[in-house]
Design a protein around this motif. Sequence first.
Motif, short mmCIF file in Angstrom:
data_model
loop_
_atom_site.label_atom_id
_atom_site.label_comp_id
_atom_site.label_asym_id
_atom_site.label_seq_id
_atom_site.Cartn_x
_atom_site.Cartn_y
_atom_site.Cartn_z
N ARG A 174 0.84 -1.19 0.00
CA ARG A 174 0.00 0.00 0.00
C ARG A 174 0.88 1.24 0.00
O ARG A 174 1.90 1.28 0.68
CB ARG A 174 -0.90 -0.02 1.22
CG ARG A 174 -1.84 1.15 1.31
CD ARG A 174 -2.77 0.99 2.47
NE ARG A 174 -3.61 2.16 2.60
CZ ARG A 174 -4.79 2.17 3.15
NH1 ARG A 174 -5.27 1.05 3.66
NH2 ARG A 174 -5.49 3.26 3.23
N ILE A 175 0.46 2.25 -0.76
CA ILE A 175 1.13 3.55 -0.77
C ILE A 175 0.07 4.59 -0.46
O ILE A 175 -0.98 4.64 -1.09
CB ILE A 175 1.75 3.85 -2.16
CG1 ILE A 175 2.80 2.81 -2.52
CG2 ILE A 175 2.35 5.25 -2.18
CD1 ILE A 175 3.28 2.91 -3.96
N ASP A 176 0.34 5.42 0.53
CA ASP A 176 -0.56 6.52 0.89
C ASP A 176 0.18 7.83 0.63
O ASP A 176 1.39 7.93 0.86
CB ASP A 176 -0.97 6.45 2.35
CG ASP A 176 -1.80 5.23 2.66
OD1 ASP A 176 -2.68 4.90 1.85
OD2 ASP A 176 -1.57 4.60 3.70
N SER B 207 -4.67 6.74 -1.95
CA SER B 207 -4.19 5.47 -1.43
C SER B 207 -4.18 4.46 -2.56
O SER B 207 -5.17 4.29 -3.26
CB SER B 207 -5.10 4.99 -0.30
OG SER B 207 -4.63 3.78 0.23
N VAL C 46 9.67 4.81 -4.94
CA VAL C 46 8.62 4.60 -3.93
C VAL C 46 8.47 3.11 -3.69
O VAL C 46 8.24 2.35 -4.63
CB VAL C 46 7.28 5.20 -4.39
CG1 VAL C 46 6.19 4.93 -3.38
CG2 VAL C 46 7.43 6.69 -4.65
N LYS C 47 8.62 2.68 -2.46
CA LYS C 47 8.41 1.27 -2.07
C LYS C 47 7.16 1.22 -1.18
O LYS C 47 7.10 1.90 -0.16
CB LYS C 47 9.61 0.74 -1.29
CG LYS C 47 10.86 0.53 -2.12
CD LYS C 47 10.84 -0.72 -2.92
CE LYS C 47 11.08 -1.90 -2.03
NZ LYS C 47 11.26 -3.15 -2.67
N PRO C 48 6.16 0.43 -1.55
CA PRO C 48 4.96 0.30 -0.72
C PRO C 48 5.29 -0.38 0.60
O PRO C 48 6.24 -1.15 0.69
CB PRO C 48 4.03 -0.57 -1.54
CG PRO C 48 4.63 -0.71 -2.87
CD PRO C 48 6.07 -0.37 -2.76
N TYR C 49 4.50 -0.07 1.61
CA TYR C 49 4.63 -0.83 2.85
C TYR C 49 3.69 -2.03 2.76
O TYR C 49 2.66 -2.00 2.12
CB TYR C 49 4.38 0.02 4.08
CG TYR C 49 2.98 0.57 4.25
CD1 TYR C 49 2.02 -0.15 4.95
CD2 TYR C 49 2.63 1.80 3.71
CE1 TYR C 49 0.75 0.35 5.11
CE2 TYR C 49 1.35 2.31 3.87
CZ TYR C 49 0.42 1.58 4.57
OH TYR C 49 -0.84 2.07 4.73
N GLU D 211 9.49 -1.56 -7.00
CA GLU D 211 9.70 -0.13 -6.80
C GLU D 211 8.90 0.65 -7.85
O GLU D 211 8.85 0.26 -9.02
CB GLU D 211 11.19 0.17 -6.94
CG GLU D 211 11.60 1.46 -6.31
CD GLU D 211 13.12 1.57 -6.22
OE1 GLU D 211 13.76 1.76 -7.27
OE2 GLU D 211 13.64 1.45 -5.10
#
Length: 107
Positions: free
Chosen positions: A31-33, A71, A100-103, A80
């Motif tokens: 997920r990326i917020d 989100s 950007v690396k999602p958590y 990535e």
Amino acid sequence: MMTFVSVKPAFQHFRMRHFFMPRLTTHGSGRIDGQVKKESISYENAKICVFIKSTRSLLWEFKPGSNGAYSIRNIDPKIEYFIVAFDEAQEYNAVIQDMVKPYDVLQ
């Protein structure tokens, strides 16, 4: 009076026994917020594009919510990405967030 008729498929071996959906390589538990801001104020009039960094292929394109927040869910946390936000009013140049690396929501 209703009559129910049982229909047998012509080709028995082609009958679908289980529902199958292929797993796309970009799906996962990541997920990326984020939030789009214009001069430190939340901004909703943008277009956000998410790209896979290694192939530079477009994965998602969408608009943020009314408060500028967005989100991106169910993406592979091992990949990535880079995110580009465009000002639809065309007052400012596009901005990019690279590497950007999602958590992972499962960890």
